[in-house]
Enzyme design. Structure first.
Site, PDB file in Angstrom:
ATOM      1  N   ARG A   1     -38.834   4.477   7.327  1.00  0.00           N
ATOM      2  CA  ARG A   1     -38.273   3.990   8.756  1.00  0.00           C
ATOM      3  C   ARG A   1     -36.885   4.488   9.129  1.00  0.00           C
ATOM      4  O   ARG A   1     -36.800   5.204   9.910  1.00  0.00           O
ATOM      5  CB  ARG A   1     -38.329   2.429   9.179  1.00  0.00           C
ATOM      6  CG  ARG A   1     -39.669   1.971   9.613  1.00  0.00           C
ATOM      7  CD  ARG A   1     -39.826   0.563   9.163  1.00  0.00           C
ATOM      8  NE  ARG A   1     -39.992   0.420   7.665  1.00  0.00           N
ATOM      9  CZ  ARG A   1     -41.261   0.739   7.162  1.00  0.00           C
ATOM     10  NH1 ARG A   1     -42.272   0.887   7.794  1.00  0.00           N
ATOM     11  NH2 ARG A   1     -41.467   0.722   5.632  1.00  0.00           N
ATOM     12  N   THR A   2     -36.170   4.005   8.002  1.00  0.00           N
ATOM     13  CA  THR A   2     -34.616   4.090   8.290  1.00  0.00           C
ATOM     14  C   THR A   2     -34.269   5.803   8.349  1.00  0.00           C
ATOM     15  O   THR A   2     -33.606   6.102   9.015  1.00  0.00           O
ATOM     16  CB  THR A   2     -33.891   3.687   7.208  1.00  0.00           C
ATOM     17  OG1 THR A   2     -34.123   2.317   7.137  1.00  0.00           O
ATOM     18  CG2 THR A   2     -32.495   3.553   7.214  1.00  0.00           C
TER      19      THR A   2
ATOM     20  N   LYS B   1     -27.232  16.760 -11.644  1.00  0.00           N
ATOM     21  CA  LYS B   1     -26.587  17.570 -12.749  1.00  0.00           C
ATOM     22  C   LYS B   1     -25.181  16.828 -12.882  1.00  0.00           C
ATOM     23  O   LYS B   1     -24.335  17.488 -13.605  1.00  0.00           O
ATOM     24  CB  LYS B   1     -25.848  18.904 -11.752  1.00  0.00           C
ATOM     25  CG  LYS B   1     -27.203  19.867 -11.259  1.00  0.00           C
ATOM     26  CD  LYS B   1     -27.029  21.061 -10.777  1.00  0.00           C
ATOM     27  CE  LYS B   1     -27.872  21.764  -9.898  1.00  0.00           C
ATOM     28  NZ  LYS B   1     -27.561  22.797  -9.172  1.00  0.00           N
TER      29      LYS B   1
ATOM     30  N   ARG C   1     -27.780   6.348   1.955  1.00  0.00           N
ATOM     31  CA  ARG C   1     -28.509   5.219   1.228  1.00  0.00           C
ATOM     32  C   ARG C   1     -28.495   5.183  -0.173  1.00  0.00           C
ATOM     33  O   ARG C   1     -28.819   6.424  -0.719  1.00  0.00           O
ATOM     34  CB  ARG C   1     -29.971   4.972   1.727  1.00  0.00           C
ATOM     35  CG  ARG C   1     -30.817   3.912   0.956  1.00  0.00           C
ATOM     36  CD  ARG C   1     -32.258   3.734   1.399  1.00  0.00           C
ATOM     37  NE  ARG C   1     -31.966   3.006   2.651  1.00  0.00           N
ATOM     38  CZ  ARG C   1     -33.310   2.428   3.004  1.00  0.00           C
ATOM     39  NH1 ARG C   1     -34.564   2.355   2.624  1.00  0.00           N
ATOM     40  NH2 ARG C   1     -33.154   1.541   4.220  1.00  0.00           N
TER      41      ARG C   1
ATOM     42  N   HIS D   1     -27.088  -3.495   5.173  1.00  0.00           N
ATOM     43  CA  HIS D   1     -28.101  -2.524   5.844  1.00  0.00           C
ATOM     44  C   HIS D   1     -27.506  -2.725   7.411  1.00  0.00           C
ATOM     45  O   HIS D   1     -28.413  -3.317   8.156  1.00  0.00           O
ATOM     46  CB  HIS D   1     -29.400  -2.772   5.535  1.00  0.00           C
ATOM     47  CG  HIS D   1     -30.318  -1.616   6.063  1.00  0.00           C
ATOM     48  ND1 HIS D   1     -29.944  -0.638   6.959  1.00  0.00           N
ATOM     49  CD2 HIS D   1     -31.657  -1.725   5.852  1.00  0.00           C
ATOM     50  CE1 HIS D   1     -31.055   0.091   7.020  1.00  0.00           C
ATOM     51  NE2 HIS D   1     -32.038  -0.364   6.532  1.00  0.00           N
TER      52      HIS D   1
HETATM   53  C1  NCD Z   1     -35.365  -2.629   4.200  1.00  0.00           C
HETATM   54  C2  NCD Z   1     -34.490  -2.006   3.268  1.00  0.00           C
HETATM   55  O1  NCD Z   1     -34.599  -0.683   2.813  1.00  0.00           O
HETATM   56  O2  NCD Z   1     -33.629  -2.936   2.859  1.00  0.00           O
HETATM   57  N1  NCD Z   1     -36.105  -1.702   4.716  1.00  0.00           N
HETATM   58  C3  NCD Z   1     -35.734  -0.947   5.902  1.00  0.00           C
HETATM   59  O3  NCD Z   1     -34.953  -0.183   5.977  1.00  0.00           O
HETATM   60  N2  NCD Z   1     -36.388  -1.402   7.080  1.00  0.00           N
HETATM   61  C4  NCD Z   1     -35.977  -3.720   3.829  1.00  0.00           C
HETATM   62  C5  NCD Z   1     -36.946  -3.677   2.318  1.00  0.00           C
HETATM   63  O4  NCD Z   1     -37.070  -2.409   1.725  1.00  0.00           O
HETATM   64  O5  NCD Z   1     -37.666  -4.879   2.194  1.00  0.00           O
END
Ligand code: NCD
Length: 308
Positions: A57-58, A87, A108, A136
């Site tokens: 999703r993100t 590397k 991320r 997040h």
């Molecule tokens: C979440 C995350 O990556 O923190 N997912 C997301 O971005 N919607 C929640 C999760 O992984 O449980």
């Protein structure tokens, strides 16, 4: 509110007025999208998505958001294995290089604080798309936007946060945003091992926000306006046994869902494992798929704010 440079923590958002203008912009994006009337305010701009942890999703919603605004994307979906990190390149060097090619970087990372470290050296905006067990913030913006859209208000709500409150970074980012609205009451429901870290409990206490901690759903979710369920974060456990001991503590099935008030909503940042049974998807209270769609529009609004 002055223009944001980086988006690292939801504690940066201190003004509900700013959030309201972001929601209005997101809503406009949605209308324009539906009517195929989007313009290209970010034409010629590039977003790099540098993902060292899995995501569906993100990353997709960031990339879709950028492209719908006329911009382009550079993507590294498995940067841990496929970037020069293998590397031995440091994250700082990677960010320094990528910022020469992109106008913003959504990152991320598996380490808490990685996005903040990147922001310290990056000449272009850094967006924290999840830093380990840290935060997040853009998910939290989508969450708050969803609550506002579904319930019409944020003040005076009773919000139950359920599951892995220790490791769930979406929870850590949602709390400071909830604290911006008067009269919000928060129920923190988790197994004892997965309690919200003291840092965040202190934050709630400092803000004078009413909160209660407990383990049992019974007697609590019946009162909730929002039941926000989270996945037990398997990747943060040191042993399989410890994860197995808590993984299925909360399961929202049709019967549990129907104990909520008729106008309450059930949220989840997704992905879900067993926490919400598929039979709940048809319940009118289920808001988690809308929540995922809303994240596209809120990210469009945010990218426009940062880059236009
Ligand atoms: C979440 C995350 O990556 O923190 N997912 C997301 O971005 N919607 C929640 C999760 O992984 O449980």
């Amino acid at each position: 509110m002055e223009k944001l440079k980086h988006v690292i923590s939801s504690r940066q958002f201190k003004d509900p007025g700013f959030l309201l203008s972001l929601f209005e912009s997101a809503h406009q994006m949605e209308r324009d999208d539906v009517f195929h009337a989007l313009t290209d305010p970010l034409r010629g701009r590039i977003l790099a998505t540098l993902f060292f942890e899995p995501s569906t999703r993100t990353r997709f919603s960031f990339e879709a958001a950028m492209q719908k605004l006329g911009g382009g994307v550079l993507t590294s979906e498995n940067a841990k294995a496929n970037s020069s990190a293998t590397k031995g390149e440091t994250i700082s060097d990677t960010v320094r290089i990528v910022s020469g090619y992109a106008d913003a970087i959504a990152i991320r990372h598996y380490e808490q604080g990685a996005a903040e470290a990147a922001a310290r050296i990056s000449p272009v905006p850094i967006i924290n798309a999840g830093d380990g067990v840290g935060e997040h913030p853009t998910q939290a913006l989508a969450d708050i936007y969803t609550i506002k859209k579904e319930l019409g208000r944020l003040s005076g709500l009773r919000v139950a946060l359920v599951g892995d409150l220790l490791n769930g970074r979406t929870i850590h980012s949602l709390l400071p945003l909830l604290c911006l609205y008067p009269g919000v009451t928060i129920d923190l429901l988790s197994p004892a091992q997965l309690r919200l870290p003291p840092l965040y409990r202190e934050f709630l206490a400092e803000r004078g926000v009413a909160f209660h901690e407990g383990e049992r759903l019974e007697g609590v979710i019946e009162q909730a306006d929002v039941a926000y369920i989270t996945r037990v974060q398997s990747e943060r456990f040191v042993s399989r046994q410890e994860y197995d001991a808590v993984k299925d503590v909360y399961i929202i099935d049709a019967e549990t869902a129907n104990r909520l008030k008729p106008e309450a909503i059930i949220m989840h940042p997704l992905p879900r494992v067993n926490e919400i049974s598929p039979e709940v998807d048809a319940n009118t209270r289920a808001a988690y798929f809308k929540q995922a769609k809303n994240s596209l529009y809120i990210r469009m609004a945010l990218l426009k704010h940062l880059l236009a």
